[in-house]
Design an enzyme around this catalytic site. Structure first.
Site, PDB file in Angstrom:
ATOM      1  N   CYS A 103      32.272  22.027   3.188  1.00 25.45           N
ATOM      2  CA  CYS A 103      33.225  21.636   2.131  1.00 25.45           C
ATOM      3  C   CYS A 103      34.199  22.762   1.807  1.00 25.45           C
ATOM      4  CB  CYS A 103      32.487  21.275   0.837  1.00 25.45           C
ATOM      5  SG  CYS A 103      31.154  20.111   1.040  1.00 25.45           S
ATOM      6  N   HIS A 121      31.250  18.826  -5.382  1.00 21.04           N
ATOM      7  CA  HIS A 121      31.269  17.688  -4.457  1.00 21.04           C
ATOM      8  C   HIS A 121      29.932  16.971  -4.585  1.00 21.04           C
ATOM      9  CE1 HIS A 121      31.569  15.196  -0.990  1.00 21.04           C
ATOM     10  NE2 HIS A 121      30.774  15.917  -0.221  1.00 21.04           N
ATOM     11  N   HIS A 123      27.568  13.257  -3.660  1.00 17.09           N
ATOM     12  CA  HIS A 123      27.408  12.029  -2.874  1.00 17.09           C
ATOM     13  C   HIS A 123      26.885  10.924  -3.783  1.00 17.09           C
ATOM     14  CE1 HIS A 123      27.050  14.335   1.231  1.00 17.09           C
ATOM     15  NE2 HIS A 123      28.226  14.463   0.652  1.00 17.09           N
ATOM     16  N   GLU A 150      35.874   4.652 -23.631  1.00 17.63           N
ATOM     17  CA  GLU A 150      35.893   5.891 -24.418  1.00 17.63           C
ATOM     18  C   GLU A 150      35.761   7.151 -23.561  1.00 17.63           C
ATOM     19  OE1 GLU A 150      36.670   6.145 -27.454  1.00 17.63           O
ATOM     20  OE2 GLU A 150      35.941   8.116 -28.111  1.00 17.63           O
ATOM     21  N   HIS A 212      31.453   7.946   0.912  1.00 19.02           N
ATOM     22  CA  HIS A 212      30.973   9.328   1.004  1.00 19.02           C
ATOM     23  C   HIS A 212      30.659   9.922  -0.381  1.00 19.02           C
ATOM     24  CE1 HIS A 212      31.785  13.560   2.966  1.00 19.02           C
ATOM     25  NE2 HIS A 212      30.959  13.648   1.933  1.00 19.02           N
TER      26      HIS A 212
HETATM   27  C1  LIG Z   1      23.879  14.492   4.232  1.00 18.49           C
HETATM   28  S1  LIG Z   1      24.687  15.881   4.876  1.00 18.49           S
HETATM   29  C2  LIG Z   1      26.368  15.538   4.633  1.00 18.49           C
HETATM   30  C3  LIG Z   1      27.251  16.724   4.830  1.00 18.49           C
HETATM   31  O1  LIG Z   1      27.530  16.827   6.190  1.00 18.49           O
HETATM   32  C4  LIG Z   1      28.572  16.653   4.120  1.00 18.49           C
HETATM   33  O2  LIG Z   1      28.883  15.386   3.607  1.00 18.49           O
HETATM   34  C5  LIG Z   1      28.656  17.656   3.046  1.00 18.49           C
HETATM   35  O3  LIG Z   1      28.753  17.358   1.884  1.00 18.49           O
HETATM   36  C6  LIG Z   1      28.686  19.076   3.473  1.00 18.49           C
HETATM   37  O4  LIG Z   1      27.525  19.678   3.151  1.00 18.49           O
HETATM   38  P1  LIG Z   1      27.250  21.227   3.422  1.00 18.49           P
HETATM   39  O5  LIG Z   1      25.763  21.268   3.599  1.00 18.49           O
HETATM   40  O6  LIG Z   1      27.677  21.939   2.150  1.00 18.49           O
HETATM   41  O7  LIG Z   1      27.993  21.712   4.624  1.00 18.49           O
HETATM   42 ZN   LIG Z   2      29.872  15.461   1.590  1.00 21.52          ZN
END
Ligand SMILES: CSC[C@@H](O)[C@@H](O)C(=O)COP(=O)(O)O
Ligand SMILES: [Zn+2]
Length: 252
Positions: A103, A121, A123, A150, A212
């Site tokens: 990320c 970030h 999910h 609200e 995502h």
């Molecule tokens: C279920 S793993 C998904 C990840 O590849 C991706 O979506 C993500 O958020 C990146 O994660 P990271 O572990 O910080 O590199």
């Molecule tokens: Zn992700």
């Protein structure tokens, strides 16, 4: 000390070791643990930084603190953190046998294009469901929009500041708009479309990613966290309203 391209050595320990719980290396670990296991102030479980995905990054002074990629985020220690120099974009600290979060270029986009100091970030399943409902009901290029709830008052209206440097928050009768971008096979490939969405929606503090999750940023850690909480509450509410046949946008 050789910095770029080297594994970390003990010279970089001072960047991540601190007794201060507010130190970014400590805060990232605390936040990721909370995101994984603890209830938000709405007494819900929040398990959005799970299965190694999701995460957070903090910009503190001249440094960016970044978690490693592909690790169980709730088990991280401060010494697992990568530290980047914001100006030169060089790593001052690179823990062995890990890569920085995938990320990173997305977190950096919020720091460079929006002067944010923390980006989260998740999910969140609510975020994912909202992207699917909006696509089905409003089309593939529509943003998520909602008003007269609200909790939207927890989201800043734009990036303007008053004479005291304070930001204005959305009013009850105003509209929250969050752009949605399409997912890609690899997280880092989202960077161009995230930046495009930031350009297209210059007031936004968040971007949803279809199927995502969501990126949410703020002026500081506290604001990024509370804005992320507010948005997650709103996404869940909208999904539940939809299940009950209630439109989340008032008809009049
Ligand atoms: C279920 S793993 C998904 C990840 O590849 C991706 O979506 C993500 O958020 C990146 O994660 P990271 O572990 O910080 O590199
Ligand atoms: Zn992700």
């Amino acid at each position: 000390m050789t910095i770029n391209g080297s594994d970390h050595n003990l010279d970089s320990e001072h960047l991540v070791r601190s007794e201060d719980p507010q130190h970014p290396a400590n805060l990232i670990c605390t936040l990721c643990r909370k995101f994984y296991t603890l209830g938000w102030r709405f007494s819900r479980r929040f398990e959005q930084v799970t299965g190694t995905g999701g995460g957070t990054s903090i910009r503190h002074g001249p440094h960016i603190y970044i978690a490693p990629s592909g690790v169980q985020k709730e088990l991280m220690e401060p010494t697992d953190m990568f530290v980047m120099d914001f100006e030169s974009k060089e790593y001052l600290r690179k823990p062995k046998s890990h890569k920085p979060s995938a990320c990173t270029p997305l977190f950096m986009s919020s720091f460079t294009l929006r002067d944010a100091h923390c980006c989260i970030h998740t999910h969140s399943q609510w975020a994912v469901l909202i992207t699917l409902l909006v696509e089905r009901d409003f089309g593939p290029s529509a943003p998520f929009e909602i008003e007269r709830i609200e909790q939207i008052k927890g989201i800043p209206k734009n990036y303007a500041r008053d004479a005291n440097g304070k930001v204005a928050y959305l009013g009850y009768f105003e509209r929250l708009r969050i752009p949605i971008i399409e997912n890609t096979a690899h997280e880092e490939d989202l960077t161009d479309s995230l930046q495009q969405a930031m350009n297209d929606y210059p007031d936004t503090y968040a971007v949803l990613v279809r199927r995502h999750g969501v990126y949410v940023w703020g002026d500081n850690v506290h604001k990024a966290k509370t804005q992320c909480e507010s948005l997650d509450y709103i996404f869940q509410l909208a999904v539940e309203m939809h299940k009950l046949g209630l439109p989340w946008m008032p008809k009049d």
